[in-house]
Design a protein around this motif. Structure first.
Motif, PDB file in Angstrom:
ATOM      1  N   VAL A  81       2.627   9.427  -5.989  1.00  0.00           N
ATOM      2  CA  VAL A  81       2.686  10.846  -5.664  1.00  0.00           C
ATOM      3  C   VAL A  81       4.302  11.282  -5.865  1.00  0.00           C
ATOM      4  CG1 VAL A  81       2.357  12.444  -3.637  1.00  0.00           C
ATOM      5  CG2 VAL A  81       0.748  10.427  -3.901  1.00  0.00           C
ATOM      6  N   PRO A  82       4.453  11.820  -6.870  1.00  0.00           N
ATOM      7  CA  PRO A  82       5.836  12.414  -7.361  1.00  0.00           C
ATOM      8  C   PRO A  82       6.606  12.970  -6.014  1.00  0.00           C
ATOM      9  CG  PRO A  82       4.401  13.109  -9.097  1.00  0.00           C
ATOM     10  CD  PRO A  82       3.440  12.530  -8.027  1.00  0.00           C
ATOM     11  N   LEU A  83       6.006  13.733  -5.155  1.00  0.00           N
ATOM     12  CA  LEU A  83       6.633  14.328  -4.181  1.00  0.00           C
ATOM     13  C   LEU A  83       7.164  13.068  -3.232  1.00  0.00           C
ATOM     14  CD1 LEU A  83       7.561  16.939  -2.890  1.00  0.00           C
ATOM     15  CD2 LEU A  83       5.446  16.966  -1.452  1.00  0.00           C
ATOM     16  N   ILE A  84       6.375  12.430  -2.918  1.00  0.00           N
ATOM     17  CA  ILE A  84       6.907  11.405  -1.837  1.00  0.00           C
ATOM     18  C   ILE A  84       8.028  10.401  -2.536  1.00  0.00           C
ATOM     19  CG2 ILE A  84       6.067   9.260  -0.568  1.00  0.00           C
ATOM     20  CD1 ILE A  84       3.515  10.941  -0.401  1.00  0.00           C
ATOM     21  N   HIS A  85       7.541  10.175  -3.974  1.00  0.00           N
ATOM     22  CA  HIS A  85       8.657   9.184  -4.537  1.00  0.00           C
ATOM     23  C   HIS A  85      10.079   9.926  -4.711  1.00  0.00           C
ATOM     24  CE1 HIS A  85       9.878   6.103  -7.121  1.00  0.00           C
ATOM     25  NE2 HIS A  85      10.416   6.921  -8.385  1.00  0.00           N
ATOM     26  N   HIS A  86      10.071  11.182  -4.962  1.00  0.00           N
ATOM     27  CA  HIS A  86      11.482  11.903  -5.027  1.00  0.00           C
ATOM     28  C   HIS A  86      12.098  11.923  -3.584  1.00  0.00           C
ATOM     29  CE1 HIS A  86      10.619  12.624  -8.980  1.00  0.00           C
ATOM     30  NE2 HIS A  86       9.855  13.639  -9.013  1.00  0.00           N
ATOM     31  N   PHE A  87      11.270  12.198  -2.433  1.00  0.00           N
ATOM     32  CA  PHE A  87      11.631  12.301  -1.146  1.00  0.00           C
ATOM     33  C   PHE A  87      12.397  11.149  -0.802  1.00  0.00           C
ATOM     34  CE2 PHE A  87      11.089  11.057   3.248  1.00  0.00           C
ATOM     35  CZ  PHE A  87      11.709  12.146   3.734  1.00  0.00           C
ATOM     36  N   SER A  88      11.662   9.922  -1.397  1.00  0.00           N
ATOM     37  CA  SER A  88      12.165   8.467  -1.027  1.00  0.00           C
ATOM     38  C   SER A  88      13.734   8.243  -1.327  1.00  0.00           C
ATOM     39  CB  SER A  88      11.113   7.433  -1.348  1.00  0.00           C
ATOM     40  OG  SER A  88      11.735   6.101  -1.164  1.00  0.00           O
ATOM     41  N   GLU A  89      13.459   8.415  -2.905  1.00  0.00           N
ATOM     42  CA  GLU A  89      14.861   8.570  -3.737  1.00  0.00           C
ATOM     43  C   GLU A  89      15.886   9.181  -3.230  1.00  0.00           C
ATOM     44  OE1 GLU A  89      13.773   9.293  -7.844  1.00  0.00           O
ATOM     45  OE2 GLU A  89      13.433   7.266  -8.329  1.00  0.00           O
ATOM     46  N   HIS A  90      15.739  10.559  -2.676  1.00  0.00           N
ATOM     47  CA  HIS A  90      16.534  11.541  -2.433  1.00  0.00           C
ATOM     48  C   HIS A  90      17.096  10.829  -0.877  1.00  0.00           C
ATOM     49  CE1 HIS A  90      18.837  15.270  -1.392  1.00  0.00           C
ATOM     50  NE2 HIS A  90      18.122  15.222  -0.145  1.00  0.00           N
ATOM     51  N   GLY A  93       0.853  -1.175   0.094  1.00  0.00           N
ATOM     52  CA  GLY A  93       0.056  -0.150   0.121  1.00  0.00           C
ATOM     53  C   GLY A  93       0.710   1.417  -0.196  1.00  0.00           C
ATOM     54  N   GLY A  94       1.771   1.411   0.742  1.00  0.00           N
ATOM     55  CA  GLY A  94       2.700   2.386   0.899  1.00  0.00           C
ATOM     56  C   GLY A  94       3.540   2.689  -0.204  1.00  0.00           C
ATOM     57  N   GLY A  95       3.853   1.337  -0.955  1.00  0.00           N
ATOM     58  CA  GLY A  95       4.790   1.682  -2.267  1.00  0.00           C
ATOM     59  C   GLY A  95       3.771   2.217  -3.347  1.00  0.00           C
ATOM     60  N   ILE A  96       2.502   1.844  -3.237  1.00  0.00           N
ATOM     61  CA  ILE A  96       1.517   2.305  -4.239  1.00  0.00           C
ATOM     62  C   ILE A  96       1.429   3.681  -4.296  1.00  0.00           C
ATOM     63  CG2 ILE A  96      -0.586   2.167  -5.130  1.00  0.00           C
ATOM     64  CD1 ILE A  96      -0.837  -0.752  -4.503  1.00  0.00           C
ATOM     65  N   ILE A  97       1.221   4.319  -3.178  1.00  0.00           N
ATOM     66  CA  ILE A  97       0.880   5.758  -2.773  1.00  0.00           C
ATOM     67  C   ILE A  97       2.358   6.490  -3.227  1.00  0.00           C
ATOM     68  CG2 ILE A  97       0.653   7.256  -1.117  1.00  0.00           C
ATOM     69  CD1 ILE A  97      -0.758   5.147   0.492  1.00  0.00           C
ATOM     70  N   SER A  98       3.595   5.949  -2.530  1.00  0.00           N
ATOM     71  CA  SER A  98       4.588   6.545  -3.157  1.00  0.00           C
ATOM     72  C   SER A  98       5.046   6.641  -4.358  1.00  0.00           C
ATOM     73  CB  SER A  98       5.850   5.689  -2.510  1.00  0.00           C
ATOM     74  OG  SER A  98       7.118   6.200  -2.677  1.00  0.00           O
ATOM     75  N   HIS A  99       4.821   5.594  -5.289  1.00  0.00           N
ATOM     76  CA  HIS A  99       4.912   5.624  -6.863  1.00  0.00           C
ATOM     77  C   HIS A  99       4.043   6.670  -7.529  1.00  0.00           C
ATOM     78  CE1 HIS A  99       7.477   2.244  -6.074  1.00  0.00           C
ATOM     79  NE2 HIS A  99       8.085   2.639  -7.107  1.00  0.00           N
ATOM     80  N   LEU A 108      11.703   0.670   4.274  1.00  0.00           N
ATOM     81  CA  LEU A 108      11.255   1.345   5.538  1.00  0.00           C
ATOM     82  C   LEU A 108      10.302   2.433   5.272  1.00  0.00           C
ATOM     83  CD1 LEU A 108      14.868   1.085   7.542  1.00  0.00           C
ATOM     84  CD2 LEU A 108      12.691  -0.304   7.756  1.00  0.00           C
ATOM     85  N   LEU A 109      10.728   3.374   4.601  1.00  0.00           N
ATOM     86  CA  LEU A 109       9.684   4.698   4.146  1.00  0.00           C
ATOM     87  C   LEU A 109       8.226   4.171   3.641  1.00  0.00           C
ATOM     88  CD1 LEU A 109      12.169   7.167   2.550  1.00  0.00           C
ATOM     89  CD2 LEU A 109      11.257   7.260   4.775  1.00  0.00           C
ATOM     90  N   ASN A 110       8.316   3.186   2.757  1.00  0.00           N
ATOM     91  CA  ASN A 110       7.175   2.587   2.347  1.00  0.00           C
ATOM     92  C   ASN A 110       6.293   2.074   3.498  1.00  0.00           C
ATOM     93  OD1 ASN A 110       7.628   3.228  -0.480  1.00  0.00           O
ATOM     94  ND2 ASN A 110       8.367   1.237  -1.053  1.00  0.00           N
ATOM     95  N   LEU A 111       6.794   1.382   4.467  1.00  0.00           N
ATOM     96  CA  LEU A 111       6.280   0.742   5.482  1.00  0.00           C
ATOM     97  C   LEU A 111       5.753   2.127   6.444  1.00  0.00           C
ATOM     98  CD1 LEU A 111       5.772  -1.626   7.418  1.00  0.00           C
ATOM     99  CD2 LEU A 111       8.179  -1.558   8.595  1.00  0.00           C
ATOM    100  N   GLY A 112       6.580   2.936   6.714  1.00  0.00           N
ATOM    101  CA  GLY A 112       6.286   3.837   7.593  1.00  0.00           C
ATOM    102  C   GLY A 112       4.692   4.649   6.909  1.00  0.00           C
ATOM    103  N   LEU A 113       5.175   5.008   5.609  1.00  0.00           N
ATOM    104  CA  LEU A 113       3.792   5.607   4.798  1.00  0.00           C
ATOM    105  C   LEU A 113       2.413   4.738   4.897  1.00  0.00           C
ATOM    106  CD1 LEU A 113       3.092   7.982   2.814  1.00  0.00           C
ATOM    107  CD2 LEU A 113       4.013   6.684   1.114  1.00  0.00           C
ATOM    108  N   GLY A 114       2.786   3.357   4.634  1.00  0.00           N
ATOM    109  CA  GLY A 114       1.806   2.519   4.636  1.00  0.00           C
ATOM    110  C   GLY A 114       0.955   2.644   6.247  1.00  0.00           C
ATOM    111  N   LEU A 115       1.714   2.634   7.176  1.00  0.00           N
ATOM    112  CA  LEU A 115       1.143   2.700   8.492  1.00  0.00           C
ATOM    113  C   LEU A 115       0.570   3.945   8.831  1.00  0.00           C
ATOM    114  CD1 LEU A 115       3.910   1.226  10.595  1.00  0.00           C
ATOM    115  CD2 LEU A 115       1.768   0.374  10.718  1.00  0.00           C
ATOM    116  N   ILE A 116       0.996   5.012   8.327  1.00  0.00           N
ATOM    117  CA  ILE A 116       0.358   6.511   8.384  1.00  0.00           C
ATOM    118  C   ILE A 116      -0.960   6.583   7.674  1.00  0.00           C
ATOM    119  CG2 ILE A 116       0.617   8.888   7.956  1.00  0.00           C
ATOM    120  CD1 ILE A 116       3.829   8.552   8.650  1.00  0.00           C
TER     121      ILE A 116
END
Length: 306
Positions: free
Chosen positions: A247-256, A239-245, A278-286
């Motif tokens: 939303v460009p802002l979140i995806h760029h933050f994850s890559e950076h 779920g977090g991975g889907i949202i991250s990919h 770990l970021l996808n996991l945290g994003l999924g929980l939130i």
């Protein structure tokens, strides 16, 4: 006439070769989702009575085939008519996965264990009474989760064959849908029957078979418990991975963040590799908790009519 037939056969062989090559590429790209799908579905069908495990797995597998029968033509239609819709729909599915994950965590924390023999007996009787309902709910929940994971697999596959002809897209999507469904639920069926295999081997005369059987019997509950945890974590990761990919802002933050982590001396490569997970996991929980709060607020202001 003969030359025309040979040319036709050559064209068919070329098309099949292209489909096989693209299917291989799509399988590699969807391998990560396949692992999450396996863990999730093995966890979803846990807790079923031993003699009902395979019928329940078969029920979920049939639901998965129906899911893909809906998703493949739907994805092809959306990719032609409104390709911009794919990403928002995936995000909605990802949010739902995160929400279900949070619900599972809360349910496991609040579930009361029986303290006396009478409570345990009463719980067992209640489970026997509600067995049919319990199985139906298990199948329904697993098929619902499978729909979201299947949608991600279909979209990833569609992206792999974006430049192919329409018939090649249909062929590759159909091949991947069939292979993934058979592969996942074949493995799930094997996993849930490990304890039965262990019991069978433990009753054999050969000492080696008995030892292997006892080892499998000891391993089976540990595996199912592990898959239960991994399956729930996978909900947040997917779920977090889907949202991250999406939303460009979140995806760029994850890559950076991952790139910055790689600069840490000695352990940078390891930390950089696990940071996106770990970021996808945290994003999924939130995301799951936010959806839970939203659902709670909606239910509070618009309660179901009794």
């Amino acid at each position: 006439m003969a030359s025309s037939l040979l040319l036709l056969l050559d064209d068919i062989a070329t098309i099949l070769d292209d489909v096989a090559m693209m299917s291989k590429m799509a399988t590699k790209k969807t391998a990560g989702v396949l692992g999450d799908d396996l863990a999730l579905n093995a966890q979803q069908v846990s807790g079923i009575r031993a003699d009902r495990e395979l019928p329940v797995v078969w029920g979920v597998a049939k639901g998965s085939f129906i899911n893909k029968l809906i998703l493949v033509p739907l994805a092809l239609l959306i990719s032609v008519v409104a390709p911009w819709l794919i990403s928002p729909l995936l995000v909605i599915g990802g949010l739902f996965l995160c929400y279900e994950g949070v619900e599972k965590v809360i349910h496991s924390l609040h579930k009361k264990k029986p303290h006396t023999a009478e409570e345990a007996k009463a719980e067992l009787i209640q489970e026997e009474i509600d067995l049919e309902t319990f199985e139906k709910e298990k199948i329904k929940g697993a098929v619902r989760t499978d729909f979201i994971l299947s949608a991600e697999i279909v979209v990833i596959t569609l992206g792999t064959v974006a430049t192919a002809s329409f018939m090649q897209k249909v062929s590759v999507l159909s091949v991947i849908a069939i292979i993934m469904t058979i592969g996942v639920y074949g493995l799930v069926a094997m996993i849930v029957k490990i304890d039965d295999l262990g019991l069978y081997l433990s009753q054999q005369h050969a000492q080696m078979k008995q030892n292997l059987g006892r080892a499998l019997l000891a391993f089976a509950p540990i595996l199912m418990k592990t898959l239960s945890i991994v399956g729930t974590v996978a909900m947040f990761l997917v779920g977090g991975g889907i949202i991250s990919h999406a939303v460009p802002l979140i995806h760029h933050f994850s890559e950076h963040t991952a790139d910055s982590a790689e600069l840490i001396p000695n352990v940078g490569n390891v930390i950089g590799a696990i940071t996106p997970t770990l970021l996808n996991l945290g994003l999924g929980l939130i995301a799951g908790f936010l959806v839970l709060l939203l659902v709670g607020a909606v239910q509070k202001f618009w309660p179901k009519s009794s």
